[in-house]
Motif scaffolding. Structure first.
Motif, PDB file in Angstrom:
ATOM      1  N   GLU A  15       0.673  -1.199  -0.153  1.00 27.73           N
ATOM      2  CA  GLU A  15       0.143   0.065   0.061  1.00 27.73           C
ATOM      3  C   GLU A  15       0.823   1.334  -0.068  1.00 27.73           C
ATOM      4  OE1 GLU A  15       0.934  -1.020   4.212  1.00 27.73           O
ATOM      5  OE2 GLU A  15       0.006  -2.218   2.452  1.00 27.73           O
ATOM      6  N   GLU A  16       2.205   1.093   0.257  1.00 37.43           N
ATOM      7  CA  GLU A  16       3.135   2.248   0.455  1.00 37.43           C
ATOM      8  C   GLU A  16       3.515   2.615  -1.124  1.00 37.43           C
ATOM      9  OE1 GLU A  16       5.606   0.438   2.903  1.00 37.43           O
ATOM     10  OE2 GLU A  16       4.751   1.074   4.820  1.00 37.43           O
ATOM     11  N   ALA A  17       3.357   1.580  -2.192  1.00 35.38           N
ATOM     12  CA  ALA A  17       3.935   1.986  -3.535  1.00 35.38           C
ATOM     13  C   ALA A  17       3.510   3.158  -4.195  1.00 35.38           C
ATOM     14  CB  ALA A  17       3.641   0.669  -4.295  1.00 35.38           C
ATOM     15  N   PRO A  18       2.291   3.769  -3.789  1.00 34.74           N
ATOM     16  CA  PRO A  18       1.891   4.915  -4.532  1.00 34.74           C
ATOM     17  C   PRO A  18       2.681   6.218  -4.341  1.00 34.74           C
ATOM     18  CG  PRO A  18       0.009   3.785  -4.107  1.00 34.74           C
ATOM     19  CD  PRO A  18       1.218   2.987  -3.416  1.00 34.74           C
ATOM     20  N   GLN A  19       3.152   6.020  -2.781  1.00 34.16           N
ATOM     21  CA  GLN A  19       4.211   7.381  -2.351  1.00 34.16           C
ATOM     22  C   GLN A  19       5.426   7.297  -3.243  1.00 34.16           C
ATOM     23  OE1 GLN A  19       4.638   7.593   1.964  1.00 34.16           O
ATOM     24  NE2 GLN A  19       3.052   6.217   2.210  1.00 34.16           N
ATOM     25  N   HIS A 113      12.268   3.262   4.556  1.00 37.05           N
ATOM     26  CA  HIS A 113      11.532   3.628   5.772  1.00 37.05           C
ATOM     27  C   HIS A 113      12.315   4.235   6.874  1.00 37.05           C
ATOM     28  CE1 HIS A 113       8.946  -0.057   4.152  1.00 37.05           C
ATOM     29  NE2 HIS A 113       8.076   0.615   4.778  1.00 37.05           N
ATOM     30  N   GLY A 114      13.663   4.661   6.463  1.00 34.78           N
ATOM     31  CA  GLY A 114      14.429   5.521   7.232  1.00 34.78           C
ATOM     32  C   GLY A 114      14.678   4.779   8.513  1.00 34.78           C
ATOM     33  N   ARG A 115      15.221   3.610   8.357  1.00 40.25           N
ATOM     34  CA  ARG A 115      15.479   2.683   9.566  1.00 40.25           C
ATOM     35  C   ARG A 115      16.810   3.222  10.359  1.00 40.25           C
ATOM     36  NH1 ARG A 115      13.509  -1.197   5.972  1.00 40.25           N
ATOM     37  NH2 ARG A 115      11.731  -2.206   6.910  1.00 40.25           N
ATOM     38  N   LYS A 116      16.607   3.067  11.609  1.00 39.73           N
ATOM     39  CA  LYS A 116      17.937   3.608  12.430  1.00 39.73           C
ATOM     40  C   LYS A 116      18.355   2.623  13.250  1.00 39.73           C
ATOM     41  CE  LYS A 116      16.334   8.271  12.572  1.00 39.73           C
ATOM     42  NZ  LYS A 116      14.688   8.446  12.232  1.00 39.73           N
ATOM     43  N   GLY A 117      19.644   2.847  13.767  1.00 41.21           N
ATOM     44  CA  GLY A 117      19.984   1.977  14.893  1.00 41.21           C
ATOM     45  C   GLY A 117      20.256   0.359  14.176  1.00 41.21           C
ATOM     46  N   PHE A 118      19.912  -0.409  15.221  1.00 43.72           N
ATOM     47  CA  PHE A 118      20.065  -1.967  14.682  1.00 43.72           C
ATOM     48  C   PHE A 118      19.371  -2.457  13.458  1.00 43.72           C
ATOM     49  CE2 PHE A 118      18.772  -6.437  15.540  1.00 43.72           C
ATOM     50  CZ  PHE A 118      20.253  -6.931  15.573  1.00 43.72           C
ATOM     51  N   ALA A 126      16.595  -0.547  -0.200  1.00 38.50           N
ATOM     52  CA  ALA A 126      16.828   0.677  -0.509  1.00 38.50           C
ATOM     53  C   ALA A 126      18.503   0.921  -0.346  1.00 38.50           C
ATOM     54  CB  ALA A 126      16.246   1.771   0.237  1.00 38.50           C
ATOM     55  N   ASN A 127      18.934   0.385   0.999  1.00 35.24           N
ATOM     56  CA  ASN A 127      20.224   0.449   1.397  1.00 35.24           C
ATOM     57  C   ASN A 127      21.325  -0.369   0.242  1.00 35.24           C
ATOM     58  OD1 ASN A 127      22.383   1.579   3.030  1.00 35.24           O
ATOM     59  ND2 ASN A 127      22.683  -0.635   3.939  1.00 35.24           N
ATOM     60  N   ALA A 139      16.185   7.736  -2.671  1.00 39.72           N
ATOM     61  CA  ALA A 139      15.396   7.185  -1.735  1.00 39.72           C
ATOM     62  C   ALA A 139      14.149   7.814  -1.156  1.00 39.72           C
ATOM     63  CB  ALA A 139      16.184   6.664  -0.622  1.00 39.72           C
ATOM     64  N   VAL A 140      12.823   7.598  -1.584  1.00 38.07           N
ATOM     65  CA  VAL A 140      11.833   8.140  -1.161  1.00 38.07           C
ATOM     66  C   VAL A 140      11.492   7.829   0.194  1.00 38.07           C
ATOM     67  CG1 VAL A 140       9.375   8.518  -1.906  1.00 38.07           C
ATOM     68  CG2 VAL A 140      10.965   8.462  -3.745  1.00 38.07           C
ATOM     69  N   ARG A 141      11.331   8.513   1.282  1.00 39.08           N
ATOM     70  CA  ARG A 141      10.717   8.260   2.446  1.00 39.08           C
ATOM     71  C   ARG A 141       9.229   7.953   2.576  1.00 39.08           C
ATOM     72  NH1 ARG A 141      13.602   8.079   7.082  1.00 39.08           N
ATOM     73  NH2 ARG A 141      14.985   9.607   6.318  1.00 39.08           N
ATOM     74  N   ILE A 142       9.012   6.806   2.979  1.00 37.15           N
ATOM     75  CA  ILE A 142       7.888   6.245   3.043  1.00 37.15           C
ATOM     76  C   ILE A 142       7.210   6.793   4.638  1.00 37.15           C
ATOM     77  CG2 ILE A 142       6.426   4.189   3.423  1.00 37.15           C
ATOM     78  CD1 ILE A 142       7.640   4.546   0.531  1.00 37.15           C
ATOM     79  N   ASN A 143       6.127   7.330   4.800  1.00 40.29           N
ATOM     80  CA  ASN A 143       5.516   7.832   5.743  1.00 40.29           C
ATOM     81  C   ASN A 143       4.799   6.641   6.519  1.00 40.29           C
ATOM     82  OD1 ASN A 143       6.540  10.356   5.260  1.00 40.29           O
ATOM     83  ND2 ASN A 143       4.793  10.814   4.210  1.00 40.29           N
TER      84      ASN A 143
END
Length: 143
Positions: A15-19, A113-118, A126-127, A139-143
């Motif tokens: 469902e995030e594909a349209p972003q 998704h802008g993951r952080k840390g572990f 994306a990485n 890289a488009v940030r997913i909200n």
């Protein structure tokens, strides 16, 4: 002359594909660039590590068919011609790199998704796409 002539947008059909598609479509229009729509289906055997002693061909075929149908629906919605829609099977990062190189892509657009840390240490598509490609990556940030 535009900086980008051919863009590859890799989507996961969630469902995030349209972003991601909205951003890629706007970028392609701004640069008057060709847009390729790509989805990579991971082999079913990867999910189970090959530990299940059964033929998963039918399941893989169903996943592939569903992916083609969903991608075609997005292609129609975003005005991407059928011959510029690709579904392939493999590791997402490797397949995206391969297609980008084969098609002479200037920019790859992926969701993040802008993951952080572990979670960042575990990696993401994306990485993986960013580290190993020969062209620019958005890289488009997913909200």
């Amino acid at each position: 002359m535009s900086a980008f002539n051919k863009m590859l947008v890799a989507i996961d059909l969630t469902e995030e594909a349209p972003q991601v598609l909205n951003k890629a479509k706007a970028m392609s229009e701004a640069h008057n660039a060709e847009l390729l729509l790509v989805h990579v289906v991971e082999p079913v055997g990867y999910a189970y590590g090959g530990d299940i002693p059964m033929d998963l061909t039918e399941l893989q075929d169903q996943l592939d068919k569903a992916a083609h149908e969903q991608l075609e629906s997005y292609g129609n919605q975003y005005g991407v011609p059928k011959d510029q829609q690709m579904v392939t099977v493999g590791r997402p990062e490797s397949e995206i790199h391969r297609i980008a190189k084969e098609q002479g892509v200037d920019l790859i657009v992926v969701g993040s998704h802008g993951r952080k840390g572990f979670q960042l240490l575990l990696g993401s598509t994306a990485n993986g796409v960013l580290h190993g490609t020969e062209c620019d990556v958005l890289a488009v940030r997913i909200n």
